[in-house]
Structures are given as C-alpha cells and as structure tokens.
Design a protein around this motif. Structure first.
Motif, short mmCIF file in Angstrom:
data_model
loop_
_atom_site.label_atom_id
_atom_site.label_comp_id
_atom_site.label_asym_id
_atom_site.label_seq_id
_atom_site.Cartn_x
_atom_site.Cartn_y
_atom_site.Cartn_z
N MET A 1 0.85 -1.20 0.00
CA MET A 1 0.00 0.00 0.00
C MET A 1 0.89 1.24 0.00
N THR B 1 -11.06 1.78 -9.00
CA THR B 1 -10.02 0.94 -9.58
C THR B 1 -9.46 1.60 -10.83
N THR C 1 -3.65 1.70 -3.32
CA THR C 1 -3.41 0.30 -2.97
C THR C 1 -2.96 -0.45 -4.21
N GLU D 1 5.91 7.31 -3.47
CA GLU D 1 6.36 7.17 -2.09
C GLU D 1 7.54 8.08 -1.80
N LYS E 1 -12.44 -5.01 0.65
CA LYS E 1 -12.26 -3.90 1.59
C LYS E 1 -13.61 -3.27 1.93
N ALA F 1 -10.28 -6.91 -4.78
CA ALA F 1 -9.66 -6.32 -3.59
C ALA F 1 -10.47 -5.15 -3.08
N PHE G 1 -7.38 1.61 -6.19
CA PHE G 1 -6.83 0.26 -6.27
C PHE G 1 -6.20 0.13 -7.65
N THR H 1 -4.98 7.57 -0.82
CA THR H 1 -4.45 6.22 -0.63
C THR H 1 -4.41 5.51 -1.97
N THR I 1 -9.42 6.70 -2.61
CA THR I 1 -8.62 5.48 -2.53
C THR I 1 -8.65 4.81 -3.89
N VAL J 1 -2.38 -3.57 -6.31
CA VAL J 1 -2.89 -4.94 -6.43
C VAL J 1 -2.04 -5.65 -7.48
N GLU K 1 0.60 5.44 0.31
CA GLU K 1 -0.27 6.55 0.67
C GLU K 1 0.42 7.86 0.30
#
Length: 900
Positions: free
Chosen positions: A1, A144, A181, A233, A47, A43, A31, A179, A29, A183, A3
């Motif tokens: 993950m 997504t 995520t 990141e 969640k 996914a 994905f 966020t 968020t 996958v 963020e």
C-alpha cells in the motif's frame, strides 16, 4: 500500500485549480493494478465488505460484474445506488447516478473503472470528473484503475502491449489520491486465470490476448507500476539519485520545457516531458512558436489539441508568434529558468539532416545552460502517416477569391495586349506580379499560387510566339521558373505578414479594450454600469456574443440583461451556468463538463467568492489556449470589478452599522444623563414629603411639589423628543395638517415654560398681517418648545428672550433670540446634527442633542427651513420659515398686538 496526499504534489504545480474545502473534501482510494485481471475490483469489494461489517455507511455506486461469479458473490448483501439509464440515439446506457449519491451522502461509495467514458449527453465526459464531484461533496470514494490508463504512461504501455488505452485519466487526479493500494499477482497466476477463462477483457484493451499474456509483457507493465509506486512514495528520489551519481538528470530547481508543434507527434513529446518533470519534482512548460499566426485566433487544429493535453497534464502553456523558432525557444528557456528541453527528432533523411540541422542541434548552438532531450518519433520505422492535405478548404468564399484572381489576370492580360507594341515581353511579365501580390495580400497564399500558374499559362498562350498556343522555348523556361518561384515567395511572405498583422491587431484590440474597460470603471461602483460596460467592451474585443449571470438573494443565477445575451444561452443552459457558479470551474462548450451546451461558461471567481458567471457563445466546438487565456483574463477583470462593488456595499453597510452603534451609544449616554437628573429630583422631593410631611410649612411643600412638576415636565420633553426622533427615522411620522395660527402656537409653547421664564424679560412681536397657515399644529408647537428650551439653557437667568413673527415674501418667518453664550463659528454647520451639543468651557449643559435636529426634520416636512446665527451684541438667534398656501391670505387674523 502506498499513501500520498494531494498536498505533496501541489508544490510541483501539476494539480489543476480545483477549488474545494479541504476540511470536508472526501478521501480518494485508488486500487491500482498492472493489467486487467489482477483482482483490483475483488480487492476493492473485499475492503468494502469489511467496512460494511464495521457499520460504515458504504454503498455501491457503479460496478458491472460481467457475469463473474466471484464478483457477484462479493456484491451480494451490499447496498447499491441504482444506475441512471440515459437514452441516446435509440440506445440505452447505464451510468453512475452522481446526483442520487450526493443526495444519499454515504460515507464511502464504491465505483469501478475510473477511466471509463460516460454516455453521450452526460454532465461530464469522463467518469473521473464525476468522482471529483463526489469528493468535493465530502464523500469518500473507492475506485479501480489500470496502469495503462494513466495519461503519461499510456503511450509507453501501448508500445509494450501493442494496443493503446482507449480512455485515460490525467496524472494529477491519481497524484491527489489519499491512498493508493497496489494490487499485484505473478505473471504465471495472471496467465493461468486467462487460460481458465476467469477474466473479462473489454474489446480492444489488450490487443492480441495471446501476445499480451506473456511473462515479459506482464513484467514490463509491473515495472511501470512499481516505478510509479516508488516515485509516489519518494517524490525526491530522482534528486537523491543524482546526488549519489547514479543517474544524470538536470537540476530539480529548473523547469522542463517541451517544444510543441502542429503535428500529432507532439502528443508523445508532451507525455515524455510530463514524466520527466514528475520524476524531477519540478514545473514544466509546453511552448509553441507560431510562425504565421495560425494558432492565434483559431478555434481548432492540432496545436490547440496538443496544448490542451499539456494543460490537462499540468503544464503551463505558451504560444509565441515569431519568425525565429529556435531563437525564441532559447530566449524562453533562459527567461523561465529551464533546466531540461524536450524536443522531437523529425523523420528526415541523412541529406536533409545534413543540409538543415534539427531544432536540437540549433538549440545546442545557442549555449543553453540546459540539457536537451531528443525524443525519437515512435512511427519513424513504421508505416508512413497518411499525407496531410495542404489544399485550402473549398467553400463559397474561396470560390469567389479564385474568381477574383482570374478577373485580375484577365485585366492584366487586356492591359498587356493593348501595350504589346510598346513594351517588351519581360516588362509584360512583370505586370503579372501585380495580381499575384494583391491576391496574396487580400485572400492568402493559395489564391496567389493559383494566380501565378494562371499568369504563366496565359502569358505563354497570348504573348509568347506562336501566340494562341502553349509552347515552351528554352529562352523562356528560366523566366517561367523564376516567375513561379518569385510568386511563391512573395505570396507566402505576404500571407505571413498579413496573418501577423491580423494577430497584432487582435492583440492590440484586446489590450485597448481591457484598458478602456479598466479606465471606464475605475471610479464606478454602480453594478449596472459596470456590467453594461463590460459586455460592450468584451463583445467588441472578442467578437463573440457574451452574457453575464449574477446570483440573486437565494444564490440562483439570473441573466443580467436578456437583450445582451447570446442566442444559445437560454433557460436550457441554466444547469451548465449554475454548475460553473457552484463548482468555480468552467463548463459547457469546449470543456469536459456538459460539452453539449451551446455556450462556454466561465466562473467570475475571486479569492473567497464567486460573484457571477460569464457566458460566451464561441464559434466551433473548441478554442485555442490563447483564446482561453484571453477569456480568462476578461473574466478576471469582470470578477475584480464586481468584487469591488460587493466590497463597497459591505463597507457601506459596515459604516452604517458603525454609525448606528455610535448613535446608539450617544443616545444611551444622553438619555441616561437627562433622565437621571429629573428622576433624582422627583424621587428626592417625593421622599422628603412622605417621610417628614408634618415638619414642612405650606410654602416648603409647594416648592417640593413644584420641583416634582418641573422634573416631570423635563422628562416629558425628553421622551417626546425620543419618540419624535424615532418616528422621523422610521418614516412613520405623518403630518396632520389643519389651519394654524402662529400666535396660538407661540402662546401654547410659552405657557409650558411659565416657571422658567417668569423672571426673564420677554418680548413677543407678531406682525398684524401674518396669515393662518396649513400645518401640523402639534408638531409646530413642539418646534417652538424646543427652541425656547434651547434659549433658556444657553442664556443666563434673568436675560431677555425675544420672539418675532412676520411675513417675508411668501413665507412666515419666526425668530427666537437670546442674550446667552452664542454659538462658536465652527459649530454653526453642525448645530442641527443628531446628538450634537456645544462643548462650553463652563461645562456641558444638559440635553440629548435631539431638540434642534427634530426641529429641522419637522420644518423640512412642512417645506420650510431653519438656520442659526450669532447676534452682534451677544447671544444666538434661530429663525425658521414656513411657506404660505396661496388660498390662506383671507384667513389673516384681524387683530395682532405686540406683547411685552
């Protein structure tokens, strides 16, 4: 993950100007996966189910399971907002119902396929714009996204997979996600799912499936995914690698500049520049040098599309009209602190590259303090692109131009035929340059080329022996070639100069109109005047019809003036205008929000408010970045002008509130002082009488009772003045007119001051010819009472009072004079203001400061006036006059006497 906050990217300048309240903005968020089938939707639903079990209000906004059992199992028991069905050309489309979700206002909404395009006729063209509306409404969103659908990575992914993404999402939208995520599954697992038939692949999304589902292809896409995750990141990764010597990148403090031209290849350059700027964490520019003014004032074209894409990816766009492309690129790079220049390599052979160096080689010769990145055209080795037609569009206007060219050639031919015996053939050839130059100046280069060809053919047919035959002789070949070349150069340069002059005139007209508008409203605070002047100036400068929408008391937009509105901006456009006003973003034609609207709507927004909406009836479906910036400049001017009106109104209201507060404070201070003294006198006298009644003589008791009466009368005058002032301020005071005798009014007023003036010499002189008058006798008596009370306060005890009344022209003039302290000259102009009292050196004299102000208001209601003067021998006199009605002359009193 992974963020990442949107604030992390704002410093890079890549986030578009979406104005929302961050305190109540929803959380996004995403994905994110490398390819379809990795399980992003699964996914996301897992969640969502976990949150629902934790009693979180979560709903399904839009998911199409496509018959997959696993998705249907996860959707079972989930709350869902019904889809909106839209009809378009006899077909039905199911789409996300944004309005129902906002009305329902769940905590979290689940929306699949972020990159999906909406059905025709929808509010927005792309689904991510609907998600933006939900986030702005404070709703958290799960969604997504495939790595291949990110705008800056779509071309790289297309080269890997062999198929381009049909729909993309701008990079800024992914970067502002709270966020992300990741996958991911192994290539072997994804291939196994494909072979088992467990994947649903939209048609055309992966090219040839057998070629797509290979380990090397999937690993390449995963590499893009992990690189994006690392950059999100660690935004400063590129800078740290440079410091370590791992890679060679330009300084992060400088900008990235992308050189854009009018070819589809610039799209590839723009995406490459966006990736470079993102890796460096810096701003970037997209620059186009327009050599003929074609992009300025044009509503479409490849340049407009390229610059629009650059703006969507977060670039600052510049269009510069100039002849020297490389020189102005170098100057732009120096003036904007550019550290990296991205240019393309043209598809040219070795000989052409040798004879004419490319832009990159020429820029290197300018000694730029920047790295130059040359990007290869991915289509160099592929099939040749379809040829671009250079012919001008055919139409009624162009046919008239060519007819005019033919007529000029015919006229020159007739002139040459008449002069054929007096002029050499070379001189006649020069005559044919006249229609070539004129056609280029009037109609452009293509009519000029047509004129040149016609001139050569006609000259050969009419004047070159043998006449009336097309023959080419060696001695005329070079002349013909020279004529055509000269005609081509002259026609081309004439058109360029004409276009540059037209562009300069357009810019000068716009600049002058903006200056005239700014000067015209510099000192104007009237809303109607400002809006009228703005519509007039902007319409003349832009050559488009415009209208201004202003909010009413309920916040609903109303067209300022229907007579000035564009034809298309009727009530059907209200939704687009209201959306632009509410969301502080442009909407309507040439945008992605309600593009089917007939007009373009720009919000008139300031820092803290939206004061209206500008509606523009533009030509065509798109506008160039130059035109958009011009419209935004006009919108900014209008916003500032309207905001100034709004702030002026607020300042006026604040001043009124301040004045009201000051008057309230003065009233409280005056009334409290004026009431305290008579109340103390009344309470003290009455208490003395009650407690020690038997010990006082009859004279002493009478004196105490007179004190009580005097205090009560004083309080009565104060309360009467306050009530009169309140009625005058509220406008409720109405005159009860009747026939009044000024002698009776003066006598009634004097009787109320029997005790105060019994020790004063009093002179009352009323002219015998003073007639009766029409007026409110009670209010006129109040005027006399206030003037007499003022005279007794500001004159010493025992001094003389004088009251006179006479006829002056067609008015009755009454004067009340005393022998007191007089009025200081500077205070004569303020003596009739509310709550104003003369500051005397012997101490303040009691009073509320309302008596004279009430006198002035009552007399003005009767059509009269009042003035104050100092007497030569000391003291002051107050004179007021009241007009005499024409039919009152026979009501004159038969007896007037002088009382002493």
């Amino acid at each position: 993950m992974v963020e990442t906050k949107a604030e992390k990217h704002e410093r890079c300048g890549n986030t578009p100007p979406r104005v929302t309240d961050k305190a109540r903005r929803g959380k996004l968020t995403v994905f994110l996966g490398a390819a379809a089938g990795v399980g992003m939707t699964v996914a996301m639903l897992e969640k969502a189910r976990a949150l629902q079990q934790a009693n979180v209000d979560i709903v399904i906004g839009w998911i199409d399971p496509h018959g997959q059992p696993e998705l249907q199992r996860l959707l079972a028991g989930m709350r869902k907002i019904p889809d909106r069905v839209r009809e378009y050309k006899a077909a039905s489309f199911a789409e996300l119902d944004v309005d129902s979700i906002i009305l329902r206002k769940p905590t979290v909404v689940v929306i699949d396929e972020l990159a999906r395009a909406n059905a025709p006729g929808s509010r927005h063209t792309k689904r991510f714009q609907d998600v933006e509306d939900l986030l702005a409404a404070g709703i958290n969103v799960f969604t997504t996204l495939d790595i291949r659908n990110i705008e800056s990575l779509s071309e790289t992914a297309a080269r890997i997979t062999g198929a381009g993404a049909r729909e993309t999402v701008p990079d800024y939208f992914v970067e502002q996600a709270d966020t992300v995520t990741i996958v991911d599954v192994s290539p072997e697992e994804l291939i196994r799912r494909y072979k088992e038939g467990r994947l649903w692949l939209p048609p055309g999304t992966v090219g040839k499936p057998d070629a797509f589902f290979r380990p090397e292809t999937i690993n390449a896409l995963r590499g893009l995914l992990f690189r994006l995750a690392a950059e999100r990141e660690c935004p400063g990764l590129g800078k740290r690698l440079k410091e370590c010597g791992s890679v060679s990148v330009p300084p992060a403090a400088g900008r990235v500049m992308v050189c854009v031209d009018a070819t589809p290849f610039s799209v590839h350059l723009i995406r490459a520049g966006r990736r470079l700027a993102s890796s460096l964490g810096t701003e970037w520019l997209a620059v186009h040098i327009d050599t003929v003014g074609s992009a300025i004032g044009s509503g479409g074209g490849q340049v407009a599309e390229n610059m629009r894409l650059a703006e969507e990816l977060g670039a600052k766009t510049l269009i510069i009209t100039a002849k020297d492309v490389v020189g102005h690129l170098a100057d732009t790079a120096r003036s904007n602190n550019v550290a990296a220049v991205v240019v393309g390599r043209a598809c040219r052979g070795p000989l052409r590259r040798f004879l004419s160096p490319g832009v990159a080689d020429k820029l290197a010769g300018h000694s730029l303090a920047a790295d130059i990145y040359v990007v290869r055209n991915p289509h160099e080795a592929g099939p040749a692109a379809p040829p671009v037609s250079l012919a001008p569009p055919a139409g009624p206007q162009s046919r008239l131009h060519y007819a005019g060219c033919a007529m000029m050639v015919a006229a020159i031919t007739a002139l040459g035929w008449l002069l054929r015996n007096h002029l050499e053939l070379m001189n006649i050839v020069l005559l044919y340059q006249i229609p070539v130059v004129l056609s280029a100046f009037w109609w452009g280069r293509w009519p000029s080329y047509f004129t040149a060809v016609c001139s050569v053919l006609v000259f050969n047919f009419i004047f070159v022996p043998p006449v009336f035959a097309i023959r080419v002789y060696d001695r005329f070949v070079l002349s013909f070639i020279t004529f055509v070349v000269v005609s081509y150069v002259v026609g081309r340069r004439t058109e360029v100069l004409r276009d540059e002059a037209a562009a300069a005139r357009q810019r000068e007209r716009s600049t002058r109109a903006m200056f005239d508008f700014s000067r015209a409203i510099a000192a104007v605070i009237d809303l109607d005047t400002i809006v009228s002047e703005f519509i007039s100036q902007a319409t003349d400068a832009l050559r488009w019809r415009i209208a201004v929408f202003m909010p009413d008391e309920k916040g609903q937009l109303q067209k300022w003036d229907d007579r000035q509105a564009p034809a298309g901006c009727d009530k059907n456009e209200a939704a687009a205008a209201q959306w632009a006003y509410t969301h502080r973003q442009s909407a309507g034609k040439s945008t992605d929000t309600m593009p089917d609207a007939d007009c373009l709507y720009l919000p008139l927004a300031t820092v803290d408010a939206t004061v209206g909406v500008l509606a523009v009836d533009i030509d065509g479906s798109t506008i160039s970045p130059e035109q958009r910036r011009l419209l935004e400049t006009w919108a900014g001017l209008a916003s500032i002008a309207l905001e100034r009106v709004r702030l002026t109104e607020r300042a006026r209201e604040a001043a009124l509130l301040l004045e009201s507060e000051r008057l309230r404070t003065a009233l409280i201070n005056s009334v409290s002082h004026e009431l305290r003294t008579p109340l103390s006198l009344i309470i003290g006298s009455s208490s003395t009488l009650l407690e020690t009644e038997a010990t006082f003589s009859a004279g002493e008791r009478r004196e105490l009772l007179e004190n009580i009466k005097h205090g009560a009368n004083r309080m009565d005058r104060v309360v009467a003045n306050l009530l009169d002032a309140a009625r005058l301020e509220s406008g409720l005071l109405q005159l009860k007119t009747d026939w009044c005798d000024i002698e009776d009014i003066i006598g009634a007023a004097l009787r109320r001051f029997t005790d105060q003036i019994k020790d004063r010499p009093l002179t009352v002189a009323i002219s015998p010819d003073t007639p009766l008058l029409r007026g409110d006798c009670v209010l006129l008596e109040q005027v006399m009472v206030n003037l007499i009370d003022n005279a007794t306060k500001y004159s010493p005890p025992g001094s003389q009072l004088e009251i006179t009344a006479s006829v002056v022209k067609d008015k009755i003039a009454v004067t009340v004079a005393d022998h007191g302290i007089g009025i200081p000259e500077p205070e004569l102009v303020r003596i009739f203001d509310k709550f104003y009292r003369i500051q005397h050196r012997e101490g303040n004299i009691g009073g509320t400061g309302l008596g004279l102000a009430i006198c002035k208001s009552i007399l003005e209601a009767h059509g009269g006036t009042i003035k104050a003067e100092n007497r030569p021998g000391g003291g002051a006199s107050f004179t007021f006059d009241i007009p005499i009605n024409d039919n009152t002359s026979f009501f004159q009193s038969s007896e007037r006497r002088e009382l002493s």
